[in-house]
Enzyme design. Structure first.
Site, PDB file in Angstrom:
ATOM      1  N   GLY A  53      48.459  44.556  44.740  1.00  0.00           N
ATOM      2  CA  GLY A  53      47.827  45.754  44.219  1.00  0.00           C
ATOM      3  C   GLY A  53      46.352  45.515  44.000  1.00  0.00           C
ATOM      4  N   GLN A  58      38.475  47.017  40.042  1.00  0.00           N
ATOM      5  CA  GLN A  58      38.451  45.604  40.469  1.00  0.00           C
ATOM      6  C   GLN A  58      37.454  45.349  41.596  1.00  0.00           C
ATOM      7  OE1 GLN A  58      43.011  45.345  40.793  1.00  0.00           O
ATOM      8  NE2 GLN A  58      42.374  43.273  40.264  1.00  0.00           N
ATOM      9  N   CYS A 103      47.039  38.655  38.707  1.00  0.00           N
ATOM     10  CA  CYS A 103      46.011  39.673  38.960  1.00  0.00           C
ATOM     11  C   CYS A 103      44.873  39.036  39.746  1.00  0.00           C
ATOM     12  CB  CYS A 103      45.490  40.196  37.614  1.00  0.00           C
ATOM     13  SG  CYS A 103      44.250  41.493  37.783  1.00  0.00           S
ATOM     14  N   LEU A 104      44.400  39.722  40.774  1.00  0.00           N
ATOM     15  CA  LEU A 104      43.298  39.173  41.582  1.00  0.00           C
ATOM     16  C   LEU A 104      42.026  39.000  40.753  1.00  0.00           C
ATOM     17  CD1 LEU A 104      43.757  41.153  44.931  1.00  0.00           C
ATOM     18  CD2 LEU A 104      44.372  38.762  44.469  1.00  0.00           C
ATOM     19  N   HIS A 145      50.781  48.189  36.316  1.00  0.00           N
ATOM     20  CA  HIS A 145      49.702  47.186  36.251  1.00  0.00           C
ATOM     21  C   HIS A 145      48.406  47.778  36.812  1.00  0.00           C
ATOM     22  CE1 HIS A 145      48.172  42.882  36.933  1.00  0.00           C
ATOM     23  NE2 HIS A 145      47.310  43.648  37.568  1.00  0.00           N
ATOM     24  N   GLU A 146      48.510  48.427  37.985  1.00  0.00           N
ATOM     25  CA  GLU A 146      47.302  48.986  38.615  1.00  0.00           C
ATOM     26  C   GLU A 146      46.767  50.161  37.813  1.00  0.00           C
ATOM     27  OE1 GLU A 146      45.920  47.164  40.684  1.00  0.00           O
ATOM     28  OE2 GLU A 146      47.701  45.921  40.929  1.00  0.00           O
ATOM     29  N   HIS A 149      44.541  49.217  35.005  1.00  0.00           N
ATOM     30  CA  HIS A 149      43.152  48.869  35.355  1.00  0.00           C
ATOM     31  C   HIS A 149      42.231  50.085  35.242  1.00  0.00           C
ATOM     32  CE1 HIS A 149      43.272  44.699  36.571  1.00  0.00           C
ATOM     33  NE2 HIS A 149      44.244  44.884  37.439  1.00  0.00           N
TER      34      HIS A 149
END
Ligand code: NI
Length: 179
Positions: A53, A58, A103-104, A145-146, A149
């Site tokens: 994701g 991000q 997470c990236l 999760h996304e 953000h």
């Protein structure tokens, strides 16, 4: 993979874009080259970075959209990369389940996060079409999760304890290795 799409820089924890509330994508952007191109670039960046994701904050874009995909597993058929714009995510039912997240923007760490098991989502495509879907299990987890953000929330904030926090190599060895 669409190699004609741009590759974007993923910002890491500490960048203010990860801690602000993103703005809704304006109505007149739907179907525009600007939004379509950003969506394609986000999908390519997510795949190249080996994430499941990626949300616009991000890549330091102050906009309410994210992309995700779900790998095939015992629980799910593969869901191809999907882009949701201006999503509204609502938990359905009381069931909560814990699952591992990474997470990236927080590279190298994994932690156990409790989340509602099922969600309903209303959103738009980059072309402006309405989408509604229900998701459960890992699919519901990725979406939540996304979506977090977009409100400046990261998975660390959702952990009820930091006890499970692990670096990836140790997680693979001691957590995955035990399963
Ligand atoms: Ni993330």
């Amino acid at each position: 993979m669409d190699e004609t799409a741009r590759l974007l820089e993923v910002v890491r924890l500490g960048h203010p874009a990860l801690r602000s509330t993103a703005e809704a994508v304006p109505e007149d952007w739907f179907g525009s080259g600007r939004l379509v191109d950003l969506g394609r670039a986000m999908v390519r960046t997510m795949i190249e970075e080996q994430g499941v994701g990626l949300a616009a904050p991000q890549v330091a874009e102050d906009l309410r959209l994210f992309t995700y995909w779900v790998p095939e597993s015992d629980e799910h058929q593969e869901i191809a990369p999907t882009i949701l714009v201006n999503p509204e995510v609502r938990a359905t039912g009381d069931e909560i389940e814990e699952g591992w997240e990474g997470c990236l923007s927080i590279p190298g760490l994994r932690g156990l996060v409790p989340r509602p098991s099922r969600v309903k989502v209303k959103a738009r495509t980059v072309e402006g079409e309405s989408v509604s879907l229900t998701a459960d299990g890992f699919h519901a987890r990725v979406i939540q999760h996304e979506n977090d953000h977009l409100d400046g929330v990261v998975f660390l904030d959702r952990m009820t304890s930091t006890h499970s926090l692990a670096f990836e190599p140790e997680w693979e060895r001691y957590v995955l290795g035990e399963e």
